[in-house]
Motif scaffolding. Structure first.
Motif, PDB file in Angstrom:
ATOM      1  N   ASP A   1       1.668   2.028   5.611  1.00 53.20           N
ATOM      2  CA  ASP A   1       1.791   3.475   5.611  1.00 53.20           C
ATOM      3  C   ASP A   1       0.352   4.274   5.923  1.00 53.20           C
ATOM      4  OD1 ASP A   1       0.255   2.556   3.393  1.00 53.20           O
ATOM      5  OD2 ASP A   1       1.228   4.016   2.085  1.00 53.20           O
ATOM      6  N   ASN A   2      -0.504   3.376   6.380  1.00 51.57           N
ATOM      7  CA  ASN A   2      -1.963   4.039   7.020  1.00 51.57           C
ATOM      8  C   ASN A   2      -2.353   3.460   8.249  1.00 51.57           C
ATOM      9  OD1 ASN A   2      -2.405   1.236   6.745  1.00 51.57           O
ATOM     10  ND2 ASN A   2      -4.128   1.351   5.116  1.00 51.57           N
ATOM     11  N   ASN A   3      -1.446   3.094   9.244  1.00 52.33           N
ATOM     12  CA  ASN A   3      -1.597   2.959  10.483  1.00 52.33           C
ATOM     13  C   ASN A   3      -2.705   1.995  10.774  1.00 52.33           C
ATOM     14  OD1 ASN A   3       0.477   5.011  11.125  1.00 52.33           O
ATOM     15  ND2 ASN A   3      -1.136   6.387  10.998  1.00 52.33           N
ATOM     16  N   GLY A   4      -2.727   0.905  10.021  1.00 56.70           N
ATOM     17  CA  GLY A   4      -3.513  -0.255  10.184  1.00 56.70           C
ATOM     18  C   GLY A   4      -5.019   0.101   9.840  1.00 56.70           C
ATOM     19  N   ARG A   5      -5.297   1.277   9.293  1.00 54.32           N
ATOM     20  CA  ARG A   5      -6.559   1.679   8.990  1.00 54.32           C
ATOM     21  C   ARG A   5      -7.060   0.886   7.624  1.00 54.32           C
ATOM     22  NH1 ARG A   5      -9.579   5.224   5.791  1.00 54.32           N
ATOM     23  NH2 ARG A   5      -7.788   5.986   4.561  1.00 54.32           N
ATOM     24  N   VAL A   6      -8.196   0.664   7.569  1.00 55.31           N
ATOM     25  CA  VAL A   6      -8.715  -0.267   6.394  1.00 55.31           C
ATOM     26  C   VAL A   6      -8.957   0.758   5.279  1.00 55.31           C
ATOM     27  CG1 VAL A   6     -10.741  -1.455   5.375  1.00 55.31           C
ATOM     28  CG2 VAL A   6     -10.012  -1.913   7.703  1.00 55.31           C
ATOM     29  N   VAL A   7      -8.202   0.655   3.972  1.00 56.56           N
ATOM     30  CA  VAL A   7      -8.348   1.234   2.986  1.00 56.56           C
ATOM     31  C   VAL A   7      -8.965   0.515   1.634  1.00 56.56           C
ATOM     32  CG1 VAL A   7      -6.918   2.613   1.353  1.00 56.56           C
ATOM     33  CG2 VAL A   7      -6.295   2.666   3.452  1.00 56.56           C
ATOM     34  N   THR A   8     -10.018   1.337   1.202  1.00 53.04           N
ATOM     35  CA  THR A   8     -10.794   0.176   0.000  1.00 53.04           C
ATOM     36  C   THR A   8     -10.003   0.725  -1.270  1.00 53.04           C
ATOM     37  OG1 THR A   8     -12.193   2.068  -0.468  1.00 53.04           O
ATOM     38  CG2 THR A   8     -12.935   0.524   1.144  1.00 53.04           C
ATOM     39  N   LYS A   9     -10.008   0.131  -2.065  1.00 58.80           N
ATOM     40  CA  LYS A   9      -9.631   0.394  -3.421  1.00 58.80           C
ATOM     41  C   LYS A   9     -10.171   1.727  -3.932  1.00 58.80           C
ATOM     42  CE  LYS A   9      -9.183  -4.396  -4.887  1.00 58.80           C
ATOM     43  NZ  LYS A   9      -9.539  -5.483  -5.708  1.00 58.80           N
ATOM     44  N   ARG A  10     -11.322   1.801  -3.905  1.00 57.57           N
ATOM     45  CA  ARG A  10     -11.925   3.241  -4.129  1.00 57.57           C
ATOM     46  C   ARG A  10     -11.166   4.403  -3.556  1.00 57.57           C
ATOM     47  NH1 ARG A  10     -18.567   2.381  -3.997  1.00 57.57           N
ATOM     48  NH2 ARG A  10     -18.535   1.394  -6.173  1.00 57.57           N
ATOM     49  N   ASP A  11     -11.140   4.138  -2.139  1.00 56.42           N
ATOM     50  CA  ASP A  11     -10.011   5.305  -1.259  1.00 56.42           C
ATOM     51  C   ASP A  11      -8.807   5.683  -1.996  1.00 56.42           C
ATOM     52  OD1 ASP A  11     -12.097   5.400   0.466  1.00 56.42           O
ATOM     53  OD2 ASP A  11     -10.935   3.963   2.028  1.00 56.42           O
ATOM     54  N   ILE A  12      -8.258   4.573  -2.347  1.00 60.63           N
ATOM     55  CA  ILE A  12      -6.796   4.689  -3.102  1.00 60.63           C
ATOM     56  C   ILE A  12      -6.916   5.728  -4.385  1.00 60.63           C
ATOM     57  CG2 ILE A  12      -4.909   3.594  -4.205  1.00 60.63           C
ATOM     58  CD1 ILE A  12      -5.625   1.239  -2.034  1.00 60.63           C
ATOM     59  N   ILE A  13      -7.888   5.080  -5.226  1.00 58.15           N
ATOM     60  CA  ILE A  13      -8.122   5.743  -6.534  1.00 58.15           C
ATOM     61  C   ILE A  13      -8.496   7.143  -6.607  1.00 58.15           C
ATOM     62  CG2 ILE A  13      -9.102   5.569  -8.780  1.00 58.15           C
ATOM     63  CD1 ILE A  13      -9.286   2.463  -8.319  1.00 58.15           C
ATOM     64  N   ARG A  14      -9.500   7.496  -5.514  1.00 58.88           N
ATOM     65  CA  ARG A  14      -9.885   8.723  -5.257  1.00 58.88           C
ATOM     66  C   ARG A  14      -9.018   9.708  -4.862  1.00 58.88           C
ATOM     67  NH1 ARG A  14     -15.472   7.171  -1.881  1.00 58.88           N
ATOM     68  NH2 ARG A  14     -16.779   6.636  -3.838  1.00 58.88           N
ATOM     69  N   GLY A  15      -7.895   9.219  -4.044  1.00 57.58           N
ATOM     70  CA  GLY A  15      -7.069  10.030  -3.783  1.00 57.58           C
ATOM     71  C   GLY A  15      -6.023  10.261  -4.880  1.00 57.58           C
ATOM     72  N   GLU A  16      -5.801   9.426  -5.881  1.00 53.75           N
ATOM     73  CA  GLU A  16      -5.096   9.965  -6.814  1.00 53.75           C
ATOM     74  C   GLU A  16      -5.700  10.820  -7.771  1.00 53.75           C
ATOM     75  OE1 GLU A  16      -1.909   8.689  -7.609  1.00 53.75           O
ATOM     76  OE2 GLU A  16      -1.820   7.971  -5.541  1.00 53.75           O
ATOM     77  N   ILE A  17      -7.106  10.753  -7.779  1.00 49.22           N
ATOM     78  CA  ILE A  17      -7.801  11.572  -8.679  1.00 49.22           C
ATOM     79  C   ILE A  17      -7.660  13.009  -8.169  1.00 49.22           C
ATOM     80  CG2 ILE A  17     -10.239  12.189  -9.540  1.00 49.22           C
ATOM     81  CD1 ILE A  17     -10.866   9.041  -9.551  1.00 49.22           C
TER      82      ILE A  17
END
Length: 135
Positions: free
Chosen positions: A90-106
């Protein structure tokens, strides 16, 4: 390589399960219906504070103590190493950090919390609309 992608996808799914804003929002809505606005606010506040603490304190501790590993010395915080997790879907091959994921949820929690307060007339409709235009 397929093994590595599978492991990353598993890590991504575990993070999304542990930090699931929709589950918190559903819980808050149920609390609102059964116990009122204060109970719903407490659900949001607790999750936001815990998750922000995990992102800041838990990860910073690991970076300092473990050099970015998945360390075990983070004194009760969720084990969140800051290394990248990539998703093949779902992210078009972009590198996503764990922080990015959690920040989005926050962010999702903050918006839902603000919406709850707006619905309860605790925030001006004009202020809330102007605030959203900033993003």
């Amino acid at each position: 390589m397929a093994q590595s992608i599978n492991t990353h996808d598993q890590q991504l799914q575990l993070i999304k399960q542990q930090y699931n804003s929709q589950a918190v929002i559903s819980d808050a809505e149920a609390k609102l219906a059964e116990s009122g606005i204060n109970a719903a606010q407490n659900v949001y506040q607790s999750a936001i504070l815990d998750w922000v603490d995990d992102v800041t304190m838990g990860m910073d501790t690991e970076e300092q103590e473990e050099g970015g590993g998945n360390g075990s010395g983070n004194s009760g915080h969720a084990e969140l190493a800051p290394e990248a997790v990539t998703s093949s879907g779902d992210n078009n091959g972009r590198v996503v950090t764990k922080r990015d994921i959690i920040r989005g949820e926050i962010v999702e929690l903050w918006l839902a919390y603000a919406n709850l307060n707006r619905r309860a007339n605790l925030v001006s409709h004009i202020f809330f609309s102007d605030w959203l235009l900033c993003f």
